[in-house]
Design an enzyme around this catalytic site. Structure first.
Site, mmCIF file in Angstrom:
data_model
loop_
_atom_site.group_PDB
_atom_site.id
_atom_site.type_symbol
_atom_site.label_atom_id
_atom_site.label_comp_id
_atom_site.label_asym_id
_atom_site.label_seq_id
_atom_site.Cartn_x
_atom_site.Cartn_y
_atom_site.Cartn_z
ATOM 1 N N PHE A 1 0.862 -1.184 0.000
ATOM 2 C CA PHE A 1 0.000 0.000 0.000
ATOM 3 C C PHE A 1 0.894 1.229 0.000
ATOM 4 O O PHE A 1 1.661 1.449 0.929
ATOM 5 C CB PHE A 1 -0.949 0.060 1.209
ATOM 6 C CG PHE A 1 -1.866 1.246 1.109
ATOM 7 C CD1 PHE A 1 -3.021 1.180 0.351
ATOM 8 C CD2 PHE A 1 -1.537 2.452 1.707
ATOM 9 C CE1 PHE A 1 -3.852 2.294 0.202
ATOM 10 C CE2 PHE A 1 -2.357 3.568 1.561
ATOM 11 C CZ PHE A 1 -3.514 3.485 0.814
ATOM 12 N N ASP B 1 9.096 2.841 2.094
ATOM 13 C CA ASP B 1 7.908 3.628 2.432
ATOM 14 C C ASP B 1 7.635 3.397 3.909
ATOM 15 O O ASP B 1 7.102 2.359 4.295
ATOM 16 C CB ASP B 1 6.726 3.191 1.558
ATOM 17 C CG ASP B 1 5.443 3.950 1.909
ATOM 18 O OD1 ASP B 1 5.421 4.634 2.944
ATOM 19 O OD2 ASP B 1 4.467 3.843 1.131
ATOM 20 N N LYS C 1 2.302 10.979 7.578
ATOM 21 C CA LYS C 1 1.476 10.675 8.747
ATOM 22 C C LYS C 1 1.974 11.352 10.042
ATOM 23 O O LYS C 1 1.726 12.522 10.234
ATOM 24 C CB LYS C 1 1.313 9.162 8.882
ATOM 25 C CG LYS C 1 0.466 8.614 7.717
ATOM 26 C CD LYS C 1 -0.107 7.241 7.944
ATOM 27 C CE LYS C 1 -1.143 6.919 6.883
ATOM 28 N NZ LYS C 1 -0.816 5.805 6.011
#
Ligand SMILES: *Cc1c(COP(=O)(O)O)cnc(C)c1O
Length: 400
Positions: free
Chosen positions: A140, A225, A254
């Site tokens: 993802f 990531d 985030k």
């Protein structure tokens, strides 16, 4: 207005690209959030690890308010007095040479993809328009067209074509398959050190180290990531540190802002990020002074409150206790630090009903991949709060 009124408005006027739990939150503090009826819940999702520092952390809030009263946006047509400080502090904290700030995680991933492609053409000498990037099944990396083009989740890309070429997929956790997929056109390999959205999938021991060695051997850049796993979530600043692996390119987002504001960044060596020339890439809001001031405060909180160490210690405790719950539904408990997945057996009838039962008892969790309950509370959680959570989780996992 009551809960059902908010839900009706959202369902009427909002696009239905999510199916949220029917809880309408109006306040948050630390690990706790309150709904519009005043009911209190422990947040065990932390906005997919964006609020590692806890909801409305007072020091980050102060930085946000003070900066918002002075200057919020200049665009990068001009300079501002926050961006250079964030860049320096990020490099000093992480050991990378350079930073490129963006806003959302997906934008930072796109930025990393552009950087490694341009590095491939201008430094490695790959033939024009032939660059390939290797990614893993179950990945993802966000929701833009280029990024969903290499998703292995059919729904993420169905009806959104034509898709972007230039990506090859290998099974996650299989270093040999990755090495086999490398061609003279391969510029990079992009991995998540733990797949968060994929269901808190922890790769086999030694995998990251093997991937690092393979990338080095073939002059292929390793892109990590760590938008979800980074900044303390797994009990290290970066999850790659669990195997002493240093990626060439690091993507974060985030928790970089503690949940106050979308701030993301690509970190890399000078050799990689120096491929960008003025005009190659940009973002109106990327590197804005408000986001930078917030990110600086969010990083200070992470370091000064020892949240990384806390995540390791409390994560070990929490995971140990979860693993000892003798439920017929549980297949596996796995994770690192405070990123924990409880995988249920197929016969359990899906994780959603357990999340709804947990909601009844005041715990907000989100299922990933239908069969996994993810537990990822803010890193400011205390042992006592985890004990309270366990008192709620145990009976729910013991349901028939
Ligand atoms: C959340 C996430 C993204 C996308 O971030 P957005 O801010 O939602 O665009 C990318 N990669 C990983 C690993 C993520 O968890």
């Amino acid at each position: 207005m009551e809960t059902r009124d908010f839900i009706r408005l959202e369902d009427t006027y909002g696009a239905h690209n999510y199916k949220p739990l029917d809880v309408v939150i109006s306040k948050g503090e630390g690990v706790w959030v309150w709904d519009v009826d005043g009911k209190r819940y422990m947040d065990c999702l932390s906005a997919y690890s964006a609020v590692n520092q806890g909801h409305c952390h007072p020091r980050i809030l102060k930085a946000l308010v003070e900066q918002a009263q002075k200057l919020t946006l200049t665009s990068r047509a001009f300079r501002n007095d926050q961006l250079p400080l964030l860049e320096k502090e990020l490099c000093e904290l992480t050991g990378y040479d350079m930073v490129l700030p963006m806003n959302s995680g997906a934008e930072a991933v796109e930025t990393a993809l552009k950087a490694v492609r341009k590095w491939g053409y201008t430094v490695k000498g790959v033939e024009d328009d032939r660059a390939e990037i290797i990614v893993c099944s179950g990945n993802f990396h966000g929701r833009t067209i280029a990024v969903v083009s290499f998703s292995s989740e059919p729904q993420y890309k169905a009806a959104f074509g034509p898709l972007t070429p230039g990506f090859a997929m290998v099974p996650y956790g299989d270093a040999a398959a990755l090495e086999e997929a490398i061609t003279p056109h391969t510029v990079a390999c992009m991995i998540e050190p733990i797949q968060g959205e994929g269901g808190v999938v922890v790769p086999p021991k030694g995998y990251l180290q093997q991937v690092r060695q393979i990338c080095t051997r073939h002059n292929v850049l390793l892109v990590a990531d760590e938008i979800q796993t980074g900044l303390g979530r797994t009990g290290r600043l970066f999850a790659c540190e669990w195997e002493n692996v240093r990626p060439d390119v690091m993507v974060i987002g985030k928790a970089l802002s503690g949940g106050f504001y979308p701030v993301s960044a690509v970190l890399a060596s000078r050799e990689v990020l120096d491929v960008f020339r003025p005009g190659d890439h940009g973002s109106t809001f990327g590197g804005n002074p408000l986001g930078c001031a917030v990110a600086r405060a969010a990083l200070r909180v992470l370091v000064e409150e020892g949240l990384v160490e806390r995540s390791e210690e409390l994560g070990n405790y929490f995971m140990g206790r979860l693993a000892r719950i003798e439920s017929e539904h549980v297949k596996e408990v796995r994770g690192r630090g405070l990123l924990i997945g409880v995988e249920l057996k197929k016969e359990a009838g899906g994780a959603r009903r357990f999340c709804e039962a947990l909601q009844e008892r005041g715990l907000l969790c989100k299922e990933t991949h239908h069969t996994v309950i993810r537990f990822a509370p803010p890193l400011v959680v205390t042992k006592e709060e985890l004990d309270w959570a366990l008192e709620q989780i145990e009976p729910v996992l013991m349901m028939p």
